[in-house]
Design a protein around this motif. Sequence first.
Motif, PDB file in Angstrom:
ATOM      1  N   LYS A   1       0.871  -1.183   0.000  1.00 46.17           N
ATOM      2  CA  LYS A   1       0.000   0.000   0.000  1.00 46.17           C
ATOM      3  C   LYS A   1       0.901   1.224   0.000  1.00 46.17           C
ATOM      4  N   GLY A   2       0.989   1.885  -1.135  1.00 46.78           N
ATOM      5  CA  GLY A   2       1.897   3.019  -1.262  1.00 46.78           C
ATOM      6  C   GLY A   2       3.331   2.547  -1.090  1.00 46.78           C
ATOM      7  N   ALA A   3       4.061   3.151  -0.166  1.00 41.45           N
ATOM      8  CA  ALA A   3       5.443   2.760   0.107  1.00 41.45           C
ATOM      9  C   ALA A   3       5.526   1.680   1.185  1.00 41.45           C
TER      10      ALA A   3
ATOM     11  N   SER B   1       4.792  -2.052   2.915  1.00 45.77           N
ATOM     12  CA  SER B   1       4.581  -3.468   2.614  1.00 45.77           C
ATOM     13  C   SER B   1       4.251  -4.185   3.917  1.00 45.77           C
TER      14      SER B   1
ATOM     15  N   CYS C   1       8.565   0.118   5.380  1.00 49.31           N
ATOM     16  CA  CYS C   1       8.492   1.236   4.450  1.00 49.31           C
ATOM     17  C   CYS C   1       9.659   1.119   3.476  1.00 49.31           C
TER      18      CYS C   1
ATOM     19  N   ARG D   1       7.501   4.151  -3.673  1.00 50.32           N
ATOM     20  CA  ARG D   1       6.507   3.118  -3.986  1.00 50.32           C
ATOM     21  C   ARG D   1       7.117   2.000  -4.811  1.00 50.32           C
TER      22      ARG D   1
ATOM     23  N   SER E   1       6.538  -0.404  -7.810  1.00 55.76           N
ATOM     24  CA  SER E   1       5.681  -0.331  -8.992  1.00 55.76           C
ATOM     25  C   SER E   1       4.723  -1.517  -9.031  1.00 55.76           C
TER      26      SER E   1
ATOM     27  N   SER F   1      -2.290  -4.737  -5.073  1.00 55.56           N
ATOM     28  CA  SER F   1      -1.159  -3.832  -5.278  1.00 55.56           C
ATOM     29  C   SER F   1      -1.599  -2.516  -5.926  1.00 55.56           C
TER      30      SER F   1
ATOM     31  N   ALA G   1      -0.027   0.578  -5.012  1.00 59.88           N
ATOM     32  CA  ALA G   1       1.433   0.618  -5.149  1.00 59.88           C
ATOM     33  C   ALA G   1       1.867   1.720  -6.099  1.00 59.88           C
ATOM     34  N   GLU G   2       0.984   2.164  -6.960  1.00 53.78           N
ATOM     35  CA  GLU G   2       1.375   3.222  -7.902  1.00 53.78           C
ATOM     36  C   GLU G   2       0.688   4.514  -7.565  1.00 53.78           C
TER      37      GLU G   2
END
Length: 140
Positions: A83-85, A87, A108, A119, A121, A136, A139-140
Amino acid sequence: MSAKPFSFPIKVLPTDIDFMGHVNNARYLNWVQDTVLAHWRKLAPADEVASKAWVALKHEITYRKPAFLDDEVIAETVLEKIKGARSFYNTVIRRGEDVLAEVQSMWCCLDADSHRPARISREVAEKCFGIPRKASAAAE
Protein backbone atom coordinates in the motif's frame (compact mmCIF):
# COMPACT_ATOMS: atom_id res chain seq x y z
CA MET A 1 -5.11 -13.26 -1.87
CA SER A 2 -1.38 -13.24 -1.13
CA ALA A 3 1.96 -14.04 -2.69
CA LYS A 4 3.82 -17.31 -2.34
CA PRO A 5 5.59 -18.01 0.96
CA PHE A 6 9.35 -17.48 1.08
CA SER A 7 11.40 -19.75 3.36
CA PHE A 8 14.62 -18.67 5.02
CA PRO A 9 16.76 -21.08 7.08
CA ILE A 10 18.08 -19.77 10.39
CA LYS A 11 21.13 -20.95 12.25
CA VAL A 12 20.85 -20.46 16.00
CA LEU A 13 24.21 -19.12 17.19
CA PRO A 14 25.68 -19.12 20.71
CA THR A 15 25.32 -15.30 20.72
CA ASP A 16 21.53 -15.72 20.25
CA ILE A 17 21.18 -17.46 23.61
CA ASP A 18 20.22 -15.44 26.68
CA PHE A 19 20.69 -16.02 30.42
CA MET A 20 17.70 -18.40 30.45
CA GLY A 21 19.35 -20.78 27.97
CA HIS A 22 17.12 -20.07 24.98
CA VAL A 23 17.08 -17.59 22.09
CA ASN A 24 16.60 -14.03 23.30
CA ASN A 25 13.26 -12.55 22.25
CA ALA A 26 14.93 -9.59 20.52
CA ARG A 27 16.76 -11.97 18.17
CA TYR A 28 13.45 -12.92 16.56
CA LEU A 29 13.23 -9.36 15.20
CA ASN A 30 16.63 -9.79 13.56
CA TRP A 31 15.42 -13.03 12.00
CA VAL A 32 12.31 -11.34 10.59
CA GLN A 33 14.44 -8.54 9.16
CA ASP A 34 16.91 -11.00 7.65
CA THR A 35 14.03 -12.96 6.11
CA VAL A 36 12.17 -9.96 4.66
CA LEU A 37 15.35 -8.50 3.17
CA ALA A 38 16.40 -11.88 1.72
CA HIS A 39 12.93 -12.15 0.16
CA TRP A 40 13.33 -8.72 -1.44
CA ARG A 41 16.86 -9.44 -2.72
CA LYS A 42 15.87 -12.82 -4.17
CA LEU A 43 12.75 -11.71 -6.06
CA ALA A 44 13.15 -8.04 -6.95
CA PRO A 45 15.04 -6.98 -10.09
CA ALA A 46 18.67 -5.94 -9.46
CA ASP A 47 17.96 -2.29 -10.29
CA GLU A 48 15.15 -2.22 -7.72
CA VAL A 49 17.36 -3.84 -5.07
CA ALA A 50 20.09 -1.28 -5.75
CA SER A 51 17.76 1.72 -5.69
CA LYS A 52 15.62 0.85 -2.65
CA ALA A 53 16.16 0.43 1.09
CA TRP A 54 13.80 -0.82 3.80
CA VAL A 55 12.96 0.29 7.32
CA ALA A 56 10.64 -1.42 9.76
CA LEU A 57 7.62 0.59 10.87
CA LYS A 58 5.89 -1.94 13.11
CA HIS A 59 6.25 -5.48 14.42
CA GLU A 60 3.69 -7.47 16.36
CA ILE A 61 5.14 -10.71 17.72
CA THR A 62 3.36 -13.59 19.36
CA TYR A 63 5.88 -15.92 20.98
CA ARG A 64 4.73 -19.55 21.17
CA LYS A 65 7.75 -21.68 22.14
CA PRO A 66 11.44 -21.04 22.80
CA ALA A 67 14.26 -21.85 20.41
CA PHE A 68 17.57 -23.33 21.59
CA LEU A 69 21.16 -23.63 20.42
CA ASP A 70 21.54 -26.02 17.48
CA ASP A 71 17.80 -25.97 16.66
CA GLU A 72 16.96 -26.12 12.96
CA VAL A 73 14.73 -23.10 12.50
CA ILE A 74 12.95 -21.82 9.40
CA ALA A 75 11.28 -18.46 8.92
CA GLU A 76 8.51 -18.45 6.35
CA THR A 77 7.28 -15.05 5.23
CA VAL A 78 4.47 -13.92 2.98
CA LEU A 79 4.17 -10.45 1.51
CA GLU A 80 0.44 -9.94 2.04
CA LYS A 81 -0.04 -6.53 0.44
CA ILE A 82 1.61 -3.35 -0.72
CA LYS A 83 0.00 0.00 0.00
CA GLY A 84 1.90 3.02 -1.26
CA ALA A 85 5.44 2.76 0.11
CA ARG A 86 4.36 0.30 2.82
CA SER A 87 4.58 -3.47 2.61
CA PHE A 88 2.82 -5.84 5.01
CA TYR A 89 4.44 -9.17 5.86
CA ASN A 90 3.35 -12.17 7.90
CA THR A 91 6.22 -14.32 9.12
CA VAL A 92 6.05 -17.63 10.98
CA ILE A 93 9.18 -18.98 12.65
CA ARG A 94 9.18 -22.77 13.07
CA ARG A 95 11.26 -25.62 14.40
CA GLY A 96 9.90 -28.62 12.53
CA GLU A 97 6.14 -28.57 13.05
CA ASP A 98 6.40 -26.38 16.17
CA VAL A 99 5.51 -22.72 15.68
CA LEU A 100 7.96 -20.67 17.73
CA ALA A 101 6.69 -17.21 16.83
CA GLU A 102 4.22 -15.44 14.58
CA VAL A 103 5.10 -11.93 13.41
CA GLN A 104 3.05 -9.35 11.57
CA SER A 105 5.19 -6.49 10.34
CA MET A 106 4.92 -3.33 8.31
CA TRP A 107 7.88 -2.00 6.33
CA CYS A 108 8.49 1.24 4.45
CA CYS A 109 10.33 1.19 1.16
CA LEU A 110 12.76 4.08 0.75
CA ASP A 111 14.68 5.56 -2.13
CA ALA A 112 18.26 4.49 -1.35
CA ASP A 113 19.69 7.93 -2.19
CA SER A 114 17.16 10.39 -0.76
CA HIS A 115 15.84 8.13 2.04
CA ARG A 116 12.34 9.32 1.16
CA PRO A 117 9.44 6.87 0.88
CA ALA A 118 9.34 5.12 -2.50
CA ARG A 119 6.51 3.12 -3.99
CA ILE A 120 6.95 -0.35 -5.42
CA SER A 121 5.68 -0.33 -8.99
CA ARG A 122 2.60 -2.36 -9.81
CA GLU A 123 4.65 -4.30 -12.35
CA VAL A 124 7.26 -5.36 -9.75
CA ALA A 125 4.55 -6.18 -7.19
CA GLU A 126 2.71 -8.43 -9.65
CA LYS A 127 5.58 -9.97 -11.62
CA CYS A 128 8.12 -10.52 -8.86
CA PHE A 129 6.05 -10.94 -5.73
CA GLY A 130 2.80 -12.37 -7.06
CA ILE A 131 0.72 -9.63 -5.45
CA PRO A 132 -2.49 -9.47 -7.51
CA ARG A 133 -3.44 -6.23 -9.22
CA LYS A 134 -6.23 -5.42 -6.74
CA ALA A 135 -3.95 -5.87 -3.69
CA SER A 136 -1.16 -3.83 -5.28
CA ALA A 137 -3.38 -1.13 -6.79
CA ALA A 138 -2.18 1.41 -4.24
CA ALA A 139 1.43 0.62 -5.15
CA GLU A 140 1.37 3.22 -7.90
